[in-house]
Design an enzyme around this catalytic site. Structure first.
Site, mmCIF file in Angstrom:
data_model
loop_
_atom_site.group_PDB
_atom_site.id
_atom_site.type_symbol
_atom_site.label_atom_id
_atom_site.label_comp_id
_atom_site.label_asym_id
_atom_site.label_seq_id
_atom_site.Cartn_x
_atom_site.Cartn_y
_atom_site.Cartn_z
ATOM 1 N N ASN A 131 0.772 -1.135 0.039
ATOM 2 C CA ASN A 131 0.149 0.028 -0.124
ATOM 3 C C ASN A 131 0.768 1.198 0.085
ATOM 4 O O ASN A 131 1.766 1.085 0.562
ATOM 5 C CB ASN A 131 -1.109 0.042 1.076
ATOM 6 C CG ASN A 131 -0.452 -0.207 2.523
ATOM 7 O OD1 ASN A 131 0.654 -0.853 2.742
ATOM 8 N ND2 ASN A 131 -0.875 0.418 3.698
ATOM 9 N N ILE A 132 0.224 2.211 -0.707
ATOM 10 C CA ILE A 132 1.175 3.441 -1.160
ATOM 11 C C ILE A 132 0.182 4.576 -0.494
ATOM 12 O O ILE A 132 -0.702 4.641 -1.479
ATOM 13 C CB ILE A 132 1.598 3.675 -2.289
ATOM 14 C CG1 ILE A 132 2.628 2.405 -2.679
ATOM 15 C CG2 ILE A 132 2.427 4.816 -2.465
ATOM 16 C CD1 ILE A 132 3.048 2.198 -4.199
ATOM 17 N N GLU A 133 0.264 5.080 0.625
ATOM 18 C CA GLU A 133 -0.555 6.392 1.078
ATOM 19 C C GLU A 133 -0.064 7.667 0.663
ATOM 20 O O GLU A 133 0.877 7.842 0.108
ATOM 21 C CB GLU A 133 -0.661 6.380 2.616
ATOM 22 C CG GLU A 133 -1.217 4.931 2.964
ATOM 23 C CD GLU A 133 -1.613 4.872 4.429
ATOM 24 O OE1 GLU A 133 -0.968 5.595 5.242
ATOM 25 O OE2 GLU A 133 -2.264 3.944 4.840
ATOM 26 N N CYS A 188 -3.913 0.567 -2.727
ATOM 27 C CA CYS A 188 -3.802 -0.447 -1.883
ATOM 28 C C CYS A 188 -2.707 -1.596 -2.423
ATOM 29 O O CYS A 188 -2.408 -1.325 -3.637
ATOM 30 C CB CYS A 188 -4.993 -1.472 -1.743
ATOM 31 S SG CYS A 188 -6.579 -0.477 -0.894
ATOM 32 N N GLU A 217 -3.039 -4.638 -3.211
ATOM 33 C CA GLU A 217 -3.466 -5.464 -3.978
ATOM 34 C C GLU A 217 -3.256 -4.849 -5.790
ATOM 35 O O GLU A 217 -3.148 -5.489 -6.582
ATOM 36 C CB GLU A 217 -5.067 -6.161 -3.789
ATOM 37 C CG GLU A 217 -4.921 -6.787 -2.468
ATOM 38 C CD GLU A 217 -5.294 -5.824 -1.361
ATOM 39 O OE1 GLU A 217 -4.833 -4.691 -1.268
ATOM 40 O OE2 GLU A 217 -6.186 -6.114 -0.640
ATOM 41 N N CYS A 238 -10.245 -4.940 0.130
ATOM 42 C CA CYS A 238 -11.366 -4.002 0.030
ATOM 43 C C CYS A 238 -12.275 -4.178 -1.141
ATOM 44 O O CYS A 238 -11.610 -4.604 -2.199
ATOM 45 C CB CYS A 238 -10.864 -2.411 0.211
ATOM 46 S SG CYS A 238 -10.289 -1.552 -1.087
ATOM 47 N N CYS A 295 -10.436 -3.071 -4.621
ATOM 48 C CA CYS A 295 -9.529 -4.035 -4.906
ATOM 49 C C CYS A 295 -10.508 -5.291 -5.457
ATOM 50 O O CYS A 295 -10.072 -5.945 -6.417
ATOM 51 C CB CYS A 295 -8.696 -4.285 -3.964
ATOM 52 S SG CYS A 295 -7.431 -3.237 -3.522
HETATM 53 N N1 THU Z 1 -5.244 -1.451 2.429
HETATM 54 C C1 THU Z 1 -4.852 -2.174 1.172
HETATM 55 O O1 THU Z 1 -3.489 -2.071 1.107
HETATM 56 N N2 THU Z 1 -5.570 -3.192 1.035
HETATM 57 C C2 THU Z 1 -6.854 -3.366 1.380
HETATM 58 O O2 THU Z 1 -7.378 -4.235 0.810
HETATM 59 C C3 THU Z 1 -7.321 -2.706 2.307
HETATM 60 C C4 THU Z 1 -6.709 -1.485 2.789
HETATM 61 C C5 THU Z 1 -4.382 -0.221 2.947
HETATM 62 C C6 THU Z 1 -5.068 1.062 2.319
HETATM 63 C C7 THU Z 1 -4.287 2.029 3.675
HETATM 64 O O3 THU Z 1 -3.027 2.363 3.326
HETATM 65 C C8 THU Z 1 -4.558 0.984 4.789
HETATM 66 O O4 THU Z 1 -4.408 -0.228 4.284
HETATM 67 C C9 THU Z 1 -5.446 1.402 5.718
HETATM 68 O O5 THU Z 1 -6.772 1.357 5.200
#
Ligand code: THU
Length: 128
Positions: free
Chosen positions: A42-44, A53, A55, A86, A89
């Site tokens: 995940n890259i915020e 996310c 995935e 989520c 994804c």
């Molecule tokens: N996140 C994912 O990488 N995959 C998911 O399917 C659900 C959420 C990440 C997004 C965010 O950076 C962190 O989890 C919290 O929501």
């Protein structure tokens, strides 16, 4: 490749997570037909809605390299519950699961995991 091996790759990918806001690191390992594996984390972003996310990162890496047929995806986070994909994804991956055979392995802290078909997690997906 075993489920555990794919999950181990996902765990390693979670170490690359850029998640200064949620501090929730996620890693994914996407196995293509033929055995090649693309990883993602995940890259915020400060504009939180622009976060991607793990995935989708893995899927974008694969498709942009010409790979569009997937067998399994492993998702790992050091979470209390199983780290499920989520809704975005699920929709994103379902684009590449027209046969309805993609498996989704969802792990939690300690490495226990559950396995589902993507089509179980995302039935009646939008496609045209
Ligand atoms: N996140 C994912 O990488 N995959 C998911 O399917 C659900 C959420 C990440 C997004 C965010 O950076 C962190 O989890 C919290 O929501």
């Amino acid at each position: 490749m075993t489920d555990i091996e794919l999950l181990t790759i996902a765990k390693k990918a979670s170490e690359k997570s850029y998640s200064p806001y949620s501090k929730f690191a996620v890693g994914a390992a996407l196995e293509c037909k033929g055995g090649l594996v693309f990883t993602g984390c995940n890259i915020e972003n400060g504009a939180l809605g622009d976060t991607i996310c793990a995935e989708r990162t893995a899927c974008v890496k694969a498709v942009s390299e010409g790979y569009t047929e997937f067998v399994r995806i492993a998702i790992y986070a050091e979470s209390e519950g199983y780290c499920m994909p989520c809704g975005s994804c699920r929709q994103f991956l379902s684009e590449f699961d027209r046969e309805g055979e993609m498996e989704v392995l969802c792990a939690k802290a300690g490495g226990r995991y559950v396995s589902h078909r993507l089509k179980e997690l995302m039935p009646y997906t939008f496609n045209y």
